[in-house]
Every structure is written in structure tokens, then in C-alpha cells.
Design an enzyme around this catalytic site. Structure first.
Site, PDB file in Angstrom:
ATOM      1  N   SER A  14      41.841  53.298  30.357  1.00 21.04           N
ATOM      2  CA  SER A  14      40.737  54.070  29.781  1.00 21.04           C
ATOM      3  C   SER A  14      39.407  53.380  30.058  1.00 21.04           C
ATOM      4  O   SER A  14      39.232  52.743  31.101  1.00 21.04           O
ATOM      5  CB  SER A  14      40.988  54.283  28.286  1.00 21.04           C
ATOM      6  N   ASP A 187      29.195  47.212  22.029  1.00 22.51           N
ATOM      7  CA  ASP A 187      28.962  48.263  21.046  1.00 22.51           C
ATOM      8  C   ASP A 187      29.989  48.257  19.921  1.00 22.51           C
ATOM      9  O   ASP A 187      30.092  49.214  19.167  1.00 22.51           O
ATOM     10  CB  ASP A 187      28.965  49.637  21.733  1.00 22.51           C
ATOM     11  N   HIS A 190      33.578  48.239  23.475  1.00 22.93           N
ATOM     12  CA  HIS A 190      33.594  47.898  24.897  1.00 22.93           C
ATOM     13  C   HIS A 190      33.157  46.451  25.109  1.00 22.93           C
ATOM     14  O   HIS A 190      32.400  45.897  24.311  1.00 22.93           O
ATOM     15  CB  HIS A 190      32.725  48.885  25.676  1.00 22.93           C
TER      16      HIS A 190
END
Length: 256
Positions: A14, A187, A190
Site C-alpha cells: 500500500s 503525518d 507514513h
């Protein structure tokens, strides 16, 4: 396709895979470490879960491909582990279903060839406070907690032991750093450069320790066009040249 043909390492997952070349990412680190030794191929899909991954397995990794990858590194779980949305939409995948999807991925990849090796990455922790701050007003009913991350991480690790696939416990690896909450994320989810260094170090540790033939550790792999040449820079003796094929002085970290 350009030549000569090198071993192919595929990163499949992902967003942590898709953006692994950003912010000093772990994909970029691997590309540097394996320069002239292997091609790092990115197959990362932002926002995806394991449910989406199993639907494209045969397209991304066709069993009848002329050449199969030497290594596949897989990461799914972060999006799966998010709490369910009241609408029924969203990336949440119930834990039993996630386990079966990951099993299907492992079985498929192991069947590609006798020399295709597989490493799974388990779900890392998150900075919940930073996540709420960075996503407030953007997403509806966003539920992503460390308790859920832990459950999916442990399930991935248990599955990998069951099916004989090497796994990296990112949940534990991150939390070995006292300052992980404030240094490992951009964040809250990530990875920052510091977070990616942890991932790269753990991957290289597995590749060094694996008893695979042929070895996929970078120091054990041949360097493409690594022969001496009279066209290289001349050494201080004025009579010989210096072969720079395996120089690593440019790296801030001398990876093992």
C-alpha cells in the site's frame, strides 16, 4: 526491457510501499544499496488493503512470466486494520479475512519459482495524536489505533511462521526507539526518513541472515560490469586506476 538482466526485487503493498522513494524512503535506500546488483521494482498502491491486493495478484505476478522476481517484499495491513465505517465503505478488512488474504498472497508468491523469496512486513505502530491532527476535517469516522495495529501485526507474524515466510516485526522494531512517536512519521502514519531507516535496516538484516541459495544479500551479489578498466581515475602511483564499482563512501549510513 533494458539489459543486462539483473535479479528483480519487487516491493508490493500500500502507501508505505508506493511512497517508499519519498522523504529518504526505504525503497530509495534499497535501490542505492543494490545499485548494479538488482533492480528494485515498485508496485505500491496508495490506500489499498489486502482485499484489493488478492484481486490483482495474477496481473502483478503472472505465473507464466518469462522471468520471475528473486525477491518480493510485501506490506499490507495498515489500511485493513482501520476500524469499520458505519457506511460499510472504507478500507477495513476483518482480521480473519485479512489473514486469509495474506495467506493467499504468500502461497501465490512462493509458487512463482523455486528461487523466488518472500518477506512480509508487519503493521508498524502509529502516532495517534499526530494522525488525528493531520486528518481532522478530511476523513469521516477515521479509526486507526495502535491496539488495532498490534492485532494485525501479530496476526501477520503468526501466519508467516505457519506458512514458512520470513517476516519483519515492524510493530516491535519501531518501538525499540525511545523517540519513535516523534521521529518515525511525517503525518502519524507514513514514514519519515528515520522510520524508513528502521525498515531498511531490518530488511537488510533478514537478507544477510537468510540461508538462501543464491544469497540475496548485497555484499554477496556480483556487481554488474565490475571489472577493472584503464579508463577509471588514475591512482596516486600514476600507474594504475582505481575501480569505483563498489564504492559506498557517499552513504551517510554504511549499511551492513
Amino acid at each position: 526491457m533494458v539489459g543486462p538482466q539483473r535479479p528483480q526485487f519487487v516491493l508490493f503493498g500500500s502507501s508505505i510501499v508506493q511512497i517508499s522513494y519519498a522523504n529518504g524512503g526505504w525503497g530509495a535506500i534499497l535501490s542505492d544499496v543494490y545499485a548494479r546488483k538488482a533492480d528494485i521494482v515498485l508496485r505500491g498502491y496508495y490506500g489499498w488493503n489486502s482485499r484489493g491486493a488478492v484481486k490483482v495478484l495474477n496481473q502483478v505476478f503472472p505465473k507464466d512470466a518469462a522471468t520471475q522476481p528473486s525477491l518480493v517484499i510485501v506490506y499490507f495491513g495498515g489500511n485493513d486494520s482501520m476500524g469499520p465505517h458505519s457506511s460499510g465503505l472504507g478500507p477495513h478488512v476483518p482480521l480473519p479475512e485479512y489473514i486469509e488474504h495474506m495467506r493467499s498472497i504468500a502461497v501465490h508468491l512462493k509458487s512463482l519459482s523455486d528461487t523466488t523469496r518472500v518477506i512480509f512486513l508487519s503493521c508498524p505502530p502509529v502516532n495517534e495524536a499526530k494522525l488525528r491532527e493531520s486528518t481532522s476535517g478530511i476523513f469521516s469516522e477515521l479509526v486507526r489505533t495502535n491496539e488495532l495495529c498490534r492485532q494485525y501485526s501479530e496476526a501477520c507474524i503468526h501466519l508467516c511462521r505457519e506458512v514458512g515466510v520470513k517476516v519483519i516485526d515492524l510493530w516491535t522494531a519501531f518501538q525499540k526507539r525511545d523517540d519513535w512517536l516523534n521521529t518515525c512519521f511525517t503525518d502519524g502514519i507514513h514514514l519519515s526518513a528515520e522510520g524508513s531507516k528502521i525498515v531498511a535496516e531490518e530488511i537488510l538484516k533478514v537478507l544477510k541472515g537468510a540461508e538462501w541459495e543464491p544469497s540475496l544479500h548485497w555484499k554477496s551479489m556480483p556487481t554488474e560490469f565490475g571489472e577493472d578498466s584503464p579508463y577509471y581515475l588514475v591512482a596516486v602511483d600514476g600507474k594504475t586506476t582505481l575501480n569505483p564499482s563498489d564504492w559506498t563512501f557517499h552513504r551517510e549510513i554504511q549499511w551492513d
